[in-house]
Design an enzyme around this catalytic site. Structure first.
Site, PDB file in Angstrom:
ATOM      1  N   ASN A   9      42.152  31.282  47.646  1.00 20.18           N
ATOM      2  CA  ASN A   9      42.533  31.391  46.769  1.00 20.18           C
ATOM      3  C   ASN A   9      42.454  32.744  45.652  1.00 20.18           C
ATOM      4  OD1 ASN A   9      42.151  31.337  43.537  1.00 20.18           O
ATOM      5  ND2 ASN A   9      40.417  30.829  43.302  1.00 20.18           N
ATOM      6  N   LYS A  11      43.587  33.621  42.954  1.00 21.85           N
ATOM      7  CA  LYS A  11      43.374  34.416  41.298  1.00 21.85           C
ATOM      8  C   LYS A  11      44.320  34.701  41.424  1.00 21.85           C
ATOM      9  CE  LYS A  11      38.530  34.692  43.070  1.00 21.85           C
ATOM     10  NZ  LYS A  11      37.033  34.612  42.517  1.00 21.85           N
ATOM     11  N   HIS A  98      36.542  26.093  38.577  1.00 15.87           N
ATOM     12  CA  HIS A  98      36.303  27.855  39.059  1.00 15.87           C
ATOM     13  C   HIS A  98      34.977  28.799  38.294  1.00 15.87           C
ATOM     14  CE1 HIS A  98      36.500  32.025  41.058  1.00 15.87           C
ATOM     15  NE2 HIS A  98      36.331  31.017  42.051  1.00 15.87           N
ATOM     16  N   GLU A 100      34.826  31.271  37.421  1.00 17.85           N
ATOM     17  CA  GLU A 100      35.687  32.313  36.760  1.00 17.85           C
ATOM     18  C   GLU A 100      36.428  31.222  34.989  1.00 17.85           C
ATOM     19  OE1 GLU A 100      38.345  34.209  39.652  1.00 17.85           O
ATOM     20  OE2 GLU A 100      36.370  34.558  40.738  1.00 17.85           O
ATOM     21  N   GLU A 172      30.316  28.001  45.609  1.00 18.12           N
ATOM     22  CA  GLU A 172      30.382  28.550  45.158  1.00 18.12           C
ATOM     23  C   GLU A 172      29.047  29.322  44.684  1.00 18.12           C
ATOM     24  OE1 GLU A 172      35.227  29.502  46.350  1.00 18.12           O
ATOM     25  OE2 GLU A 172      34.527  29.620  44.237  1.00 18.12           O
ATOM     26  N   GLY A 178      33.129  37.760  44.508  1.00 13.37           N
ATOM     27  CA  GLY A 178      33.224  39.215  44.534  1.00 13.37           C
ATOM     28  C   GLY A 178      32.683  40.228  44.548  1.00 13.37           C
ATOM     29  N   SER A 218      32.360  35.783  49.117  1.00 16.23           N
ATOM     30  CA  SER A 218      32.598  36.738  50.235  1.00 16.23           C
ATOM     31  C   SER A 218      32.589  36.294  51.337  1.00 16.23           C
ATOM     32  CB  SER A 218      31.301  37.355  49.127  1.00 16.23           C
ATOM     33  OG  SER A 218      30.995  38.453  48.815  1.00 16.23           O
ATOM     34  N   GLY A 239      38.649  34.020  48.457  1.00 16.92           N
ATOM     35  CA  GLY A 239      39.494  34.988  47.321  1.00 16.92           C
ATOM     36  C   GLY A 239      39.745  36.425  48.214  1.00 16.92           C
ATOM     37  N   GLY A 240      39.156  37.372  48.208  1.00 11.79           N
ATOM     38  CA  GLY A 240      39.994  38.369  47.857  1.00 11.79           C
ATOM     39  C   GLY A 240      40.181  38.510  49.436  1.00 11.79           C
TER      40      GLY A 240
HETATM   41  P1  13P Z   1      35.727  36.721  47.289  1.00 12.94           P
HETATM   42  O1  13P Z   1      36.699  35.473  48.969  1.00 12.94           O
HETATM   43  O2  13P Z   1      36.559  36.963  46.535  1.00 12.94           O
HETATM   44  O3  13P Z   1      34.139  36.326  47.669  1.00 12.94           O
HETATM   45  O4  13P Z   1      35.952  34.519  45.935  1.00 12.94           O
HETATM   46  C1  13P Z   1      35.590  33.900  46.093  1.00 12.94           C
HETATM   47  C2  13P Z   1      35.848  32.525  45.691  1.00 12.94           C
HETATM   48  O5  13P Z   1      35.749  32.676  43.473  1.00 12.94           O
HETATM   49  C3  13P Z   1      36.560  31.485  46.009  1.00 12.94           C
HETATM   50  O6  13P Z   1      37.694  31.145  45.054  1.00 12.94           O
END
Ligand code: 13P
Length: 255
Positions: A9, A11, A98, A100, A172, A178, A218, A239-240
């Protein structure tokens, strides 16, 4: 069939040019690996990147996903992107729910169910995210298990078993997204097992056994293999670490 999935993802990150380059690298890497059919790699770039990325990836190797879709069909909804528009670009799946989107855009179960239905009507797979906040985790297992179950009951559990086959669950924990904090492999396994049991109670054991449940929060090369090795963890939503081709390659290898 329960699939093993590593999904990225992205983002709101990367320029179009950077995204195209990253997608190409991921596609080339997957093509070089000859993965078993059960194992899939998904990338979810921003909307603006989808069309050019669809042109450069090998769609047999990498599944293109969007990060959201509108809760309405086409029409006077300024700024929105419909599920049918995404399908027209070669998008095969959409991330919905999600944290967010829930937190910053106030998406609740009612809105999410509309999005889910429209995406399903276009034949898209759904990567449906659920998870508890830090406060909810600290309030104890009784509370956070109920929070997670309610996120399912009000949305994907109202689908028919046939529709639910198109749903991938992503657990999640909001406190791990994050933040650098990660659920321990045991914490992830406990919740994944609870989710699978809830699916079995709602749809029957066969459907639960076939459902892919991903962990997100993470996830990185240093911790993924241990988490992914747990019995009810079928891969990750990253994510990251999905923004760096080398790290994402290691995550693909970790499952
Ligand atoms: P991170 O891996 O950056 O923590 O993000 C996870 C996430 O929200 C994937 O959708």
């Amino acid at each position: 069939m329960r699939k093993l999935i590593v999904a990225g993802n992205w983002k709101m990150n990367t320029s179009v040019a950077e995204g195209v380059e990253l997608a190409k690298k991921v596609s080339d890497y997957v093509a070089s690996k000859n993965l078993p059919a059960q194992k899939q790699v998904v990338i979810a770039p921003p909307f603006t990147h989808l069309a050019p990325i669809a042109q450069v990836i090998n769609a047999d190797k990498v599944i293109l996903a969007a990060q959201d879709c509108a809760a309405t069909t086409n029409g006077a909804y300024t700024g929105e992107v419909s599920a049918s528009m995404l399908k027209g670009l070669g998008v095969k799946a959409v991330i919905l729910g999600h944290s967010e989107r829930r937190q910053y855009f106030k998406e609740n179960s009612e809105i999410l169910l509309k999005k889910i239905k429209l995406a399903l009507a276009e034949g898209l797979d759904i990567i449906f995210c659920i998870g508890e906040t830090k406060e909810q985790r600290e309030a104890g297992a009784n509370l956070y298990n109920n929070v997670i179950k309610a996120q399912l009951v009000d949305t994907v559990f109202t689908l028919t078993p046939e529709e639910f086959k198109k749903v991938i669950i992503a657990y999640e924990p909001v406190w791990a997204i994050g933040t650098g904090l990660t659920a321990t492999p045991e914490q992830a396994q406990d919740i994944h097992a609870m989710i699978r049991k809830a699916i079995a109670d709602n749809f029957g054991q066969a459907v639960a056994d076939d459902t892919t449940i991903l962990y997100g929060g993470s996830c990185k090369p240093s911790n993924a293999a241990e988490i992914f090795a747990k019995k009810d963890v079928d891969g990750g939503l990253i994510g990251g670490a999905s923004l760096k081709a080398d790290d994402f390659a290691k995550l693909i290898d970790a499952r």
